[in-house]
Scaffold this active site. Structure first.
Site, short mmCIF file in Angstrom:
data_model
loop_
_atom_site.label_atom_id
_atom_site.label_comp_id
_atom_site.label_asym_id
_atom_site.label_seq_id
_atom_site.Cartn_x
_atom_site.Cartn_y
_atom_site.Cartn_z
CG PHE A 148 14.13 -64.39 21.98
CD1 PHE A 148 14.52 -63.20 22.58
CD2 PHE A 148 12.87 -64.43 21.39
CE1 PHE A 148 13.69 -62.08 22.57
CE2 PHE A 148 12.03 -63.33 21.38
CZ PHE A 148 12.44 -62.15 21.98
CE LYS A 172 14.83 -75.71 19.67
NZ LYS A 172 15.13 -74.32 19.25
CD GLU A 175 15.67 -70.95 16.58
OE1 GLU A 175 15.49 -71.35 17.75
OE2 GLU A 175 14.75 -70.87 15.74
CB SER A 225 4.95 -67.46 20.29
OG SER A 225 5.28 -68.52 19.42
CB CYS A 280 6.13 -64.22 29.30
SG CYS A 280 6.83 -64.77 30.84
CD GLU A 381 3.44 -62.22 23.57
OE1 GLU A 381 3.49 -63.12 22.72
OE2 GLU A 381 3.90 -62.34 24.72
P1 NAD Z 1 8.89 -68.99 19.75
O1 NAD Z 1 7.59 -69.64 20.00
O2 NAD Z 1 9.15 -68.39 18.43
O3 NAD Z 1 10.09 -70.03 20.01
C1 NAD Z 1 10.18 -70.81 21.18
C2 NAD Z 1 10.92 -72.11 20.86
O4 NAD Z 1 10.16 -72.84 19.90
C3 NAD Z 1 12.31 -71.91 20.27
O5 NAD Z 1 13.17 -72.86 20.84
C4 NAD Z 1 12.10 -72.15 18.78
O6 NAD Z 1 13.23 -72.73 18.16
C5 NAD Z 1 10.93 -73.10 18.74
N1 NAD Z 1 10.05 -72.87 17.58
C6 NAD Z 1 9.80 -71.70 16.94
N2 NAD Z 1 8.92 -71.87 15.95
C7 NAD Z 1 8.59 -73.17 15.95
C8 NAD Z 1 7.71 -73.96 15.16
N3 NAD Z 1 6.98 -73.42 14.17
N4 NAD Z 1 7.60 -75.27 15.41
C9 NAD Z 1 8.32 -75.82 16.41
N5 NAD Z 1 9.17 -75.13 17.19
C10 NAD Z 1 9.32 -73.81 16.97
O7 NAD Z 1 9.08 -67.89 20.92
P2 NAD Z 1 10.23 -66.80 21.07
O8 NAD Z 1 10.04 -65.75 20.03
O9 NAD Z 1 11.56 -67.45 21.18
O10 NAD Z 1 9.87 -66.21 22.51
C11 NAD Z 1 8.93 -65.20 22.73
C12 NAD Z 1 7.60 -65.75 23.11
O11 NAD Z 1 7.71 -66.57 24.28
C13 NAD Z 1 6.57 -64.67 23.50
O12 NAD Z 1 5.34 -64.99 22.95
C14 NAD Z 1 6.53 -64.74 25.02
O13 NAD Z 1 5.34 -64.26 25.60
C15 NAD Z 1 6.72 -66.18 25.24
N6 NAD Z 1 7.18 -66.47 26.59
C16 NAD Z 1 6.26 -66.98 27.46
C17 NAD Z 1 6.65 -67.24 28.76
C18 NAD Z 1 5.66 -67.79 29.74
O14 NAD Z 1 6.06 -68.14 30.83
N7 NAD Z 1 4.38 -67.90 29.43
C19 NAD Z 1 7.96 -66.99 29.18
C20 NAD Z 1 8.86 -66.49 28.26
C21 NAD Z 1 8.46 -66.23 26.95
#
Ligand code: NAD
Length: 495
Positions: A148, A172, A175, A225, A280, A381
């Site tokens: 997000f 994808k 959401e 994450s 991140c 984090e």
């Molecule tokens: P998230 O992991 O909750 O979601 C990321 C994506 O995965 C979304 O599209 C979501 O729909 C999907 N998703 C969520 N839970 C899932 C599951 N159980 N099974 C399959 N798919 C699932 O992350 P977020 O809250 O949207 O974003 C924040 C996180 O992203 C933080 O941990 C941040 O550090 C990380 N991030 C990392 C980088 C990087 O370059 N390393 C960059 C941006 C964000």
């Protein structure tokens, strides 16, 4: 109520009737509904991606580059609109949103050079009258699953390069703020991209699992994450896919006693609290080395109190709300844990209220001092506007902290000592390292990616790593014998 549909074959279209609410983080009010796609939506997208890819791969790299060039112009023309869409659903300030679209645009600019980037290697006479060359060919259908916090930039780390390489791409998006991906796809169509080369499917874990187990999809790029990144990595590998899965972070900014303190404080404030800490590459740990700690904490505290926390519509805002009520609760819970575990809470951002926005997900800038490495707020984090100061005696202790942490996304050192800075850049076990730079995010023509629990897979994103990830290497060895037939050979040929 606005309905956000999938983008398939160049137009908006969804079959599923299931929806999820999209909220304005500043008010907590529902502003749209996004479709939660079904297996029928998914199948339709797979068919479209498969059909379009064959023709797209046969389009010359130069023609692809010209479409990307049109796309670049259209993004520039529509950058204010794109930034507003990001701010509206994410909550970050407009200037910050615009900056993030620009960082995505830089990847499009990089991908415009695809005829050059795809050039292979050629060797004449690897054997008598035998030539050999290497080429890079597209994978087929590539997929991206994004978080997000950067609804424009992170998808743009992926699809411009994948598409430039001759693949079709299924995105994808998160959401939680799904609208920007649709506008980005529409603009790509307007630039001349054939329908189906870039499709967007909305949904949650259900759609992600369909992507991971589908045999037609050749690769998965994920950013999000760490627990989900790990899951994506394992499932993609299990289904024979190429995978890059970028995870969470806990970035340390080391302040040496000889650093320009004001510069370091500016770095900590901007990188710690900018975008409400939802980056991140945010700085979540400030490591105070030697006797500068008291002054450092005092200065950070002084500057943190001056920050304006407000909705994105306020042009004076330094930071907006966090993404959701759940996330606000999670961050505030971490702050409570920090207090319980014995850290000194210098500035408390809990229960932050803004008049007229009482239901918004605001968390004020929060500062902890005397944080130690066994504390939960140090190990995990938080992904919010919370900076923890850890005090250490010397440089070696600071470097050990950085290297022993489970995450390895980014780190930076503030110092005026070239020898220390060189030692740090060489010996830190981290993917992206800065010297007197708060957020060392690589440009599009370099590659972005962490180490340890911050990246699962062998490739970082964008730059040449991106080109290599989205292509398969093929090496051809060729001879055109006119006359001599020497019979079969039973030993490996050598020169
Ligand atoms: P998230 O992991 O909750 O979601 C990321 C994506 O995965 C979304 O599209 C979501 O729909 C999907 N998703 C969520 N839970 C899932 C599951 N159980 N099974 C399959 N798919 C699932 O992350 P977020 O809250 O949207 O974003 C924040 C996180 O992203 C933080 O941990 C941040 O550090 C990380 N991030 C990392 C980088 C990087 O370059 N390393 C960059 C941006 C964000």
């Amino acid at each position: 109520m606005k309905k956000i549909n999938n983008y398939v074959d160049g137009s908006l279209n969804s079959i599923s009737k299931k929806e999820l609410s999209v909220q304005d983080p500043s008010t907590g009010e529902e502003i749209a509904k996004v479709v939660l796609s079904s297996i029928d939506d998914f199948q339709k997208i797979i068919e479209s991606s498969k059909k379009s890819q064959i023709e797209w791969a046969n389009t010359t790299p130069l023609k692809r580059s010209r479409i990307l060039s049109n796309y670049k112009t259209l993004i520039e023309k529509n950058i204010n609109e794109l930034a507003e869409i990001v701010s509206m659903e994410h909550g970050k300030t407009l200037a910050d949103a615009k900056g993030s679209v620009t960082r995505g645009l830089e990847v499009v600019e990089f991908a415009c050079g695809i005829p050059h980037l795809l050039k292979g290697e050629f060797s004449q006479n690897v054997g008598s009258n035998i030539d050999s060359w290497s080429i890079r060919q597209p994978l087929g259908i590539c997929a991206g699953i994004t978080p997000f916090n950067f609804p424009a930039m992170v998808p743009m780390w992926m699809y411009p390069i994948a598409i430039a390489c001759g693949n079709s791409f299924i995105l994808k998006p998160s959401e939680k703020d799904p609208s920007c991906s649709i506008r980005l796809a529409e603009l790509f169509s307007e630039a001349g991209l054939p329908g189906g080369v870039f499709n967007v499917i909305h949904g949650d874990k259900h759609v992600v699992d369909l992507i991971l187990s589908n045999e037609e999809i050749a690769s998965v790029s994920f950013v999000g994450s760490t627990p989900v990144a790990k899951y994506i990595y394992e499932q993609s590998a299990k289904h024979g896919k190429r995978v890059q899965a970028l995870g969470g972070a806990k970035n340390h900014l080391v302040v040496m006693p000889d650093a320009n303190l004001n510069q370091a404080v500016d770095g900590i404030i901007g990188a710690g609290y900018g975008s409400a800490g939802e980056r991140c590459m945010a700085v979540s740990v400030a490591v105070a080395v030697g006797d500068i700690a008291d002054e450092l904490v005092e200065k950070i505290h002084h500057e943190a109190q001056k920050l304006k926390v407000a909705p994105w519509t306020d042009t004076e805002s330094d930071m907006g709300p966090v993404i959701s009520k759940d996330h606000k609760d999670k961050i505030e819970n971490y702050i409570s844990i920090g207090v319980k575990e014995g850290a000194t809470l210098v500035e408390d951002g809990r229960n932050y209220k803004i008049q007229g926005y009482e239901n918004g997900n605001f968390v004020g800038p929060t500062l902890f001092d005397h944080v130690t490495k066994d504390m939960t707020i140090y190990k995990e984090e938080i992904f919010g506007p919370v900076v923890s100061v850890v005090r250490v005696k010397n440089y070696d202790e600071a470097l050990n902290l950085v290297n022993e942490h489970a995450y390895g996304n980014g780190t930076t050192i503030y110092t005026s000592d070239g020898e220390i800075s060189r030692h740090f850049t060489t010996n830190s076990k981290i993917g992206m390292v800065g010297v007197n730079v708060p957020i060392p995010v690589p440009m599009a023509f370099h590659s972005f990616g962490g180490w340890k629990q911050s990246l699962f897979g062998d490739h970082s994103v964008h730059g040449m790593e991106g080109v290599h990830f989205y292509t398969k290497l093929k090496t051809v060895t060729s001879r055109w014998p006119k006359s001599i037939q020497s019979g079969p050979e039973f030993v490996l040929p050598t020169n």
